[in-house]
Each structure stands twice: as C-alpha cells, then as structure tokens.
Design an enzyme around this catalytic site. Structure first.
Site, PDB file in Angstrom:
ATOM      1  N   GLU A 173      48.703  41.314  40.225  1.00 49.20           N
ATOM      2  CA  GLU A 173      49.540  41.893  39.167  1.00 49.20           C
ATOM      3  C   GLU A 173      50.893  41.172  39.189  1.00 49.20           C
ATOM      4  O   GLU A 173      51.201  40.478  40.171  1.00 49.20           O
ATOM      5  CB  GLU A 173      49.771  43.388  39.445  1.00 49.20           C
ATOM      6  CG  GLU A 173      48.487  44.176  39.509  1.00 49.20           C
ATOM      7  CD  GLU A 173      48.713  45.647  39.853  1.00 49.20           C
ATOM      8  OE1 GLU A 173      49.875  46.043  40.097  1.00 49.20           O
ATOM      9  OE2 GLU A 173      47.712  46.390  39.860  1.00 49.20           O
ATOM     10  N   PRO A 174      51.722  41.367  38.183  1.00 46.66           N
ATOM     11  CA  PRO A 174      53.033  40.705  38.214  1.00 46.66           C
ATOM     12  C   PRO A 174      53.813  41.032  39.498  1.00 46.66           C
ATOM     13  O   PRO A 174      54.545  40.192  40.010  1.00 46.66           O
ATOM     14  CB  PRO A 174      53.733  41.249  36.968  1.00 46.66           C
ATOM     15  CG  PRO A 174      52.611  41.579  36.024  1.00 46.66           C
ATOM     16  CD  PRO A 174      51.476  42.045  36.888  1.00 46.66           C
ATOM     17  N   PHE A 195      46.243  36.305  36.099  1.00 42.93           N
ATOM     18  CA  PHE A 195      45.451  35.259  36.772  1.00 42.93           C
ATOM     19  C   PHE A 195      44.044  35.731  37.138  1.00 42.93           C
ATOM     20  O   PHE A 195      43.639  35.666  38.295  1.00 42.93           O
ATOM     21  CB  PHE A 195      46.191  34.739  38.017  1.00 42.93           C
ATOM     22  CG  PHE A 195      47.296  33.794  37.676  1.00 42.93           C
ATOM     23  CD1 PHE A 195      47.006  32.492  37.290  1.00 42.93           C
ATOM     24  CD2 PHE A 195      48.614  34.196  37.693  1.00 42.93           C
ATOM     25  CE1 PHE A 195      48.028  31.611  36.937  1.00 42.93           C
ATOM     26  CE2 PHE A 195      49.645  33.326  37.341  1.00 42.93           C
ATOM     27  CZ  PHE A 195      49.343  32.026  36.960  1.00 42.93           C
ATOM     28  N   GLY A 200      47.419   3.460  44.908  1.00 43.11           N
ATOM     29  CA  GLY A 200      48.611   3.156  44.112  1.00 43.11           C
ATOM     30  C   GLY A 200      48.449   3.574  42.667  1.00 43.11           C
ATOM     31  O   GLY A 200      47.953   4.659  42.378  1.00 43.11           O
ATOM     32  N   GLY A 248      50.510  40.254  44.824  1.00 43.82           N
ATOM     33  CA  GLY A 248      49.611  39.115  44.977  1.00 43.82           C
ATOM     34  C   GLY A 248      49.023  39.104  46.371  1.00 43.82           C
ATOM     35  O   GLY A 248      47.958  39.666  46.627  1.00 43.82           O
ATOM     36  N   ALA A 275      39.818  41.583  39.335  1.00 42.15           N
ATOM     37  CA  ALA A 275      41.257  41.622  39.020  1.00 42.15           C
ATOM     38  C   ALA A 275      42.009  42.449  40.050  1.00 42.15           C
ATOM     39  O   ALA A 275      41.907  43.677  40.068  1.00 42.15           O
ATOM     40  CB  ALA A 275      41.456  42.182  37.617  1.00 42.15           C
ATOM     41  N   GLU A 315      42.129  33.740  46.443  1.00 42.30           N
ATOM     42  CA  GLU A 315      41.400  34.397  47.546  1.00 42.30           C
ATOM     43  C   GLU A 315      42.221  34.389  48.833  1.00 42.30           C
ATOM     44  O   GLU A 315      41.671  34.300  49.938  1.00 42.30           O
ATOM     45  CB  GLU A 315      40.030  33.750  47.750  1.00 42.30           C
ATOM     46  CG  GLU A 315      39.199  33.902  46.488  1.00 42.30           C
ATOM     47  CD  GLU A 315      37.726  33.808  46.706  1.00 42.30           C
ATOM     48  OE1 GLU A 315      37.263  34.126  47.814  1.00 42.30           O
ATOM     49  OE2 GLU A 315      37.048  33.438  45.754  1.00 42.30           O
ATOM     50  N   GLY A 316      43.517  34.445  48.676  1.00 47.92           N
ATOM     51  CA  GLY A 316      44.422  34.480  49.826  1.00 47.92           C
ATOM     52  C   GLY A 316      44.992  33.099  50.089  1.00 47.92           C
ATOM     53  O   GLY A 316      44.243  32.144  50.317  1.00 47.92           O
TER      54      GLY A 316
END
Ligand code: FAD
Length: 392
Positions: free
Chosen positions: A121-122, A152, A345, A125, A118, A369-370
């Site tokens: 964060e908000p 995330f 299509g 990124g 983790a 991961e970037g």
C-alpha cells in the site's frame, strides 16, 4: 546426496523450453518499448512450435523433484524474456497463496482463475503488519466490507481476481491481518492506473482501490474467521507461500543473468578472447578474468536456488534457504548484468541489443517478494535464533 543432474526426460523438457523461450525473446524489445500493450496468450510462432514439439509430460507436484525442475524451467523461460513470459503465465502469486492456505472448496472455485496478490500500500511495503486496508464483517448481510488502496500489483490488469491482504483489527498487528478473495467486477473494486517502470515494462503492474467493496463471508482465505484465527488464511499461512516463490523469483532473475553471460561470452569469443579455466589470473586478459568471476557468482546463486527448491521437494524446512537464494540472486544478477555491460562497453548499453534491458529487468529480483534487506533480516534471525522482536 544432493544430485542436480537432470533426468533424460527433464533434459528433453529443458531443451524444448529453451527453444520456445527463444520465440519469446524475439518480442522482448517490442513489449519493452510499448509498455502496457498486452502480448497475446499465444505468440504467432508458438502454435507451430507446439505442434512440432509435443509437450514432455512433467512429474506432478507430488514428485520430490518438482520444485527443482520448476526452478530450472523458470530460469530457462526468463532467459528467453522475462516480460513476455510473465504476460503469458496463467497463474499469479495469488494462486500460490490459494494453494498454500485455501480450503478445498476455495481451491476448486478459484484455482482456474489468474489471481494477483495485493499486500503493498502507499504506507506499507516491507512491513506487511502495517496493512491499513480494512475488512469489516457486516453480520446482517454476512459480507466483508473492504476499504483501502493497493499499489504495485503484479499481473494486476490480467488477473481475474486478487488475494487481498486487509486487517480486521489494526491494534492486533499481524494477528489481525487476513487475506480475502476478491473478483474483478465486484462493485467498489476499481483499477485506477497501471504503474510505469524502469524494467519488466511489459508486465502489467497495477494499482487497486476498494471503496465499500462487499464480498461474501466465505471469501476469507482459509474459511471462516474463527478457523483463520488458528492459522490457515492468516498471516503465517500466507507467508509460507514465499518459501516456494522466493527461490522461483531468484530463478527468474538468474535466467536474465544467464542470458547476459551467454551474450557476452559470444562477443568475447568473436573478439578472439579465450576463456582459459585452467590458467591463473596473471595469464588471463582482464576481460576474461572479469567474465569468469561473473560466471562464478552465477553458479553460486544457482546452487543456493536449487538447494532451497530441493529442500521444498523433500518436505524439509527451507525458510532461511529460500531467503538466502533470493538475497544472493537479487545482488548477483545486478553485478552480473552490469559487469557484462562494463566488459562490452558501448555494445552493452546500445538498444540494438537486449543486454541493457536485461540489466533493467533484473533489478526487480531484489525488490518484490521482500527486498534484499528484508531477506538478510530473515537469514540473520534464522542463524542467530533471534525472534522478530529481537531483530527488526
Ligand atoms: C514491479 C513491482 C511489482 C510488485 N508486485 C507486487 C505484488 O504483486 N504484490 C504486492 O503486494 N507488492 C508488490 N510489489 C511491492 C514490493 O513488494 C515492495 O515494493 C517491497 O516489498 C518494498 O516495499 P516498499 O517499496 O514500500 O519499500 P519500504 O518498505 O518503504 O522500504 C524502503 C527501503 O528500506 C529498506 N528497509 C525497509 N525495512 C527495513 C528494515 N527493517 N531493515 C533494513 N532495511 C529496511 C528496504 O529494503 C528498501 O530498500 C511490487 C513492486 C514492484 C516494484
């Protein structure tokens, strides 16, 4: 000379993986439509498959072919189905960080667990130096007190624990950031919700909240903070994890792209469209010419991925090459899956088939991961010999 021809043993392992991946594919639509329903660790047909197809012993991580083999296996597994496969993997990105930066004691204690990672964060990124989650040492109890919010987090529900990035001192920027091992169930560690997504919908992506969450001093990845300050467990040590995981992320996306190409090739064939690799564009049908271009993009991406893995196996630096593989695959899997949809299509966007799902699932290759932009910054810095301060 670089030679990617698989050994006989490896080819047998790849064939076996392909057969098992097809089992996962049968469940792909179900877990896409039932977002967040967890696939069982063993799918109903898998046990019978395992019994009739004994595992082919792989070379260990000490073998130089290990990373390349791993990338090819990842490609095959995700060719079967990205999300069902992801759910059934035992380890998470945090396990790779532990392996790169943990002490022997930490590896012994935590490696058997599924560890998420983790960082995001908000308000943070692409630039992890903006991590705002704090870790403060309580000298009296010898514990870290963690406060903050993460979003995330891949495998966030299934994970037993997390490698969490937090800052000891925001004014120190990157140097102040350390990683901590935090187990689920620790008071003050909550999982408030699961994220809802465009693709990889069966993947359990979660948000975490930490409120006065206390963990032992020894849970700092890499040992105590004086050692961590010298590198291990710190920003640099954990960032190294990405040199191996970025090509693997590229390989996963390429597995989806290969599935899309195989599906399209089959339907072109059924429609009587011949792919003539010896003829020039003027004598091909537009569909065949377009399709062969997509195959070319796929091959180029696959080679950059294998090169990054090969360098890792040889113990050579691969920081730039791992970003090349990730940036290239991140773009090419989108071009390939969308190109296949355009060639086919209506069939391409019908939910009767998995092609539209592969297009949604592969979008993440260029985000986590970037992002592609961040990979291109790393590549430019590497090529031009610029520092982070010169080019950001
Ligand atoms: C399904 C999913 C799973 C994820 N899993 C994890 C996980 O397990 N652990 C974790 O920590 N995070 C995870 N992430 C988060 C992911 O790593 C971030 O979304 C990603 O790093 C981008 O950060 P951001 O979304 O905050 O975008 P931002 O950083 O806000 O970027 C927005 C846009 O600006 C661009 N941009 C940013 N900086 C620059 C720059 N300097 N130059 C040029 N362009 C720039 C970006 O490329 C992007 O297009 C996950 C995300 C998703 C969607």
């Amino acid at each position: 000379m670089i030679d990617f021809t698989p050994s006989k043993n490896d080819q047998a392992a790849f064939d076996r993986a392909r057969a098992s991946a097809l089992i996962c594919r049968k469940y792909a639509r179900y877990y896409d439509e039932n977002e967040h329903e967890m696939a069982p660790e063993t799918l109903p047909e898998t046990e019978a498959f395992m019994a009739s197809h004994p595992e082919i012993p792989p070379p260990g991580p000490e073998d130089s072919s290990y990373p390349t083999r791993l990338s090819r296996l990842s490609m095959i597994h995700y060719w079967g189905d990205y999300t069902v496969r992801l759910q059934r993997e035992r380890g998470g990105l945090g396990n790779a960080a532990l392996s790169a930066a943990g002490t022997d004691e930490q590896k012994k204690k935590w490696m058997g667990l599924c560890l998420a990672m983790a960082i995001t964060e908000p308000g943070c990124g692409s630039d992890p130096s903006r991590v705002a989650t704090t870790a403060v040492l309580d000298e009296e109890t010898d514990e870290w007190v963690i406060n903050g919010e993460k979003i995330f987090v891949t495998t966030g529900i299934r994970a037993d624990a997390v490698v969490l990035w937090a800052t000891l001192d925001r004014s120190a920027g990157r140097a102040g950031i350390k990683s901590f091992l935090v187990e689920k169930g620790t008071p003050g560690f909550d999982v408030p919700h699961k994220e809802k997504k465009l693709g990889i919908r069966a993947d359990d992506t979660a948000a975490y909240v930490f409120r006065d969450c206390r963990v032992p001093r020894g849970n700092l990845l890499g040992g105590d903070e004086t050692i961590a300050r010298k590198g291990s467990g710190g920003f640099r040590g954990v960032m190294k994890t990405f040199n191996m995981t970025r090509p693997l992320t590229a390989a996963m996306g390429l597995g989806l792209a290969e599935a899309a190409l195989d599906f399209t090739r089959e339907h072109l064939d059924e429609a009587g469209i011949t792919l003539d690799y010896t003829a020039g564009p003027a004598t091909q049908t537009a569909a065949a010419e377009r399709f062969m271009r997509l195959e070319g993009i796929f091959e180029a991406s696959k080679l950059t991925t294998m090169q990054a893995c090969w360098l890792a196996g040889e113990g050579k630096p691969n920081n730039m090459e791992s970003s090349v593989s990730k940036a290239h695959a991140g773009g090419s899997v989108r071009v390939i899956t969308q190109g296949c949809i355009e060639i086919l299509g209506a069939m391409g966007i019908s939910r009767e088939h998995l092609l539209e799902k592969w297009m949604r699932d592969c979008r993440i290759t260029d985000i986590y991961e970037g992002t592609g932009e961040i990979q291109r910054l790393i590549i430019a810095r590497g090529l031009l010999d610029y520092t982070r301060a010169d080019l950001k």
